[in-house]
Design an enzyme around this catalytic site. Structure first.
Site, PDB file in Angstrom:
ATOM      1  N   ASP A  65      10.614 -14.019 -87.039  1.00 54.84           N
ATOM      2  CA  ASP A  65      10.021 -13.381 -85.948  1.00 54.84           C
ATOM      3  C   ASP A  65      10.652 -14.103 -84.681  1.00 54.84           C
ATOM      4  OD1 ASP A  65       8.856 -11.733 -87.668  1.00 54.84           O
ATOM      5  OD2 ASP A  65       6.872 -11.959 -86.650  1.00 54.84           O
ATOM      6  N   HIS A  84      11.082  -6.498 -83.453  1.00 52.26           N
ATOM      7  CA  HIS A  84      10.063  -7.039 -83.129  1.00 52.26           C
ATOM      8  C   HIS A  84       9.336  -6.670 -81.839  1.00 52.26           C
ATOM      9  CE1 HIS A  84       6.961  -9.761 -84.137  1.00 52.26           C
ATOM     10  NE2 HIS A  84       7.192 -10.754 -83.410  1.00 52.26           N
ATOM     11  N   HIS A 107       7.347  -8.990 -76.214  1.00 54.36           N
ATOM     12  CA  HIS A 107       6.562  -9.717 -77.408  1.00 54.36           C
ATOM     13  C   HIS A 107       5.060  -9.782 -76.823  1.00 54.36           C
ATOM     14  CE1 HIS A 107       4.843 -12.822 -80.094  1.00 54.36           C
ATOM     15  NE2 HIS A 107       5.923 -12.518 -80.573  1.00 54.36           N
ATOM     16  N   HIS A 149       9.466 -18.211 -88.061  1.00 54.18           N
ATOM     17  CA  HIS A 149       9.598 -17.889 -86.572  1.00 54.18           C
ATOM     18  C   HIS A 149      10.930 -18.490 -86.084  1.00 54.18           C
ATOM     19  CE1 HIS A 149       5.433 -16.918 -86.849  1.00 54.18           C
ATOM     20  NE2 HIS A 149       5.646 -16.127 -85.817  1.00 54.18           N
TER      21      HIS A 149
END
Length: 262
Positions: free
Chosen positions: A72, A122, A126, A212
């Site tokens: 991510d 994603h 964010h 990540h």
């Protein structure tokens, strides 16, 4: 303008009754009901959407030998290191990228594409779904790095977070909400070997591992993790090669305790 006679008669008859109606109490109850519906929608999105994950894409076939490694938040300055580790192990992966990161690291984004790894969304920002107005969440879900290419298209909400609208928007926009079942916890201050061992203790065939793109620990963690997977006869692939399956009732119930740290 003079009101029609029936209206004047109705007003005279209902006037005393209307004066006795507890309007303030009714308004308070209406506000409480609206607040209850809002809280209920938030809880439903959290527990059913993120916690249990019912209907989202999750782990694949438990009888095979594949696992999906996913990242991510990228791309980032760390992306070339991750790609080098993946190439050294002959592993596939899927990168769930954000629009700001793609704009800031266009070269790294192109490296992911050239290496043949999966590219999914994603978010346009964010941001947790509950921090976005509905029209902003629509734009959040609508953005995809491959929007001009053929689908299917996956969307992994930041933090896995859901609002009451997340699944509706995803369905209308033909996005498949994609979650995970094992966390690498590379956002903590853990040591790479310890983090890798913790992941390997939870991994099963078909697992979707969440890492990540950005933390300094992730390349070393990934290196040890891929070696450990190979030692167990497991192969790291892209999410679409797993393939991921929709989370059903039983799988969702099993997922709930893990979602809240147990």
């Amino acid at each position: 303008m003079r009101l029609p006679a029936p209206v004047r008669v109705a007003a005279r008859l209902m006037g005393p009754w209307l004066q006795r109606v507890p309007w303030r109490r009714l308004l308070v109850r209406a506000a409480q009901g609206a607040a209850g519906l809002t809280v209920g929608g938030v809880l439903a999105g959290e527990v059913l959407g993120r916690g249990a994950g019912w209907g989202a894409l999750g782990p694949g076939d438990r009888a095979g030998n594949r696992v999906a490694v996913t990242f991510d938040d990228g791309p980032s300055e760390r992306t070339p290191e991750l790609l080098a580790v993946l190439a050294r192990h002959g592993a596939g992966a899927t990168f769930y990228v954000t629009r700001p990161a793609v704009q800031a690291n266009a070269a790294a984004f192109q490296l992911i594409r050239e290496a043949g790894h999966g590219l999914e969304a994603h978010g346009r920002w964010h941001r947790h779904a509950l921090t976005l107005w509905p029209w902003r969440e629509w734009a959040q879900v609508a953005w995809h790095p491959r929007a001009r290419e053929a689908g299917p298209w996956q969307y992994r909400p930041p933090y896995g977070g859901h609002s009451p609208f997340t699944r509706l928007f995803a369905a209308l926009l033909e996005r498949q909400v994609a979650l995970w079942d094992v966390e690498g916890r590379d956002w903590t201050a853990g040591e790479p070997g310890a983090l890798a061992r913790a992941v390997l203790a939870q991994v099963q065939p078909g697992s979707v591992i969440l890492l990540h793109d950005g933390p300094a620990v992730t390349p070393a963690l990934l290196d040890e993790l891929l070696a450990g997977l190979a030692a167990r006869g497991l192969r790291a692939v892209r999410a679409d090669e797993l393939p991921m399956r929709r989370i059903g009732l039983r799988a969702g119930l099993r997922r709930l305790p893990r979602s809240y740290g147990r």
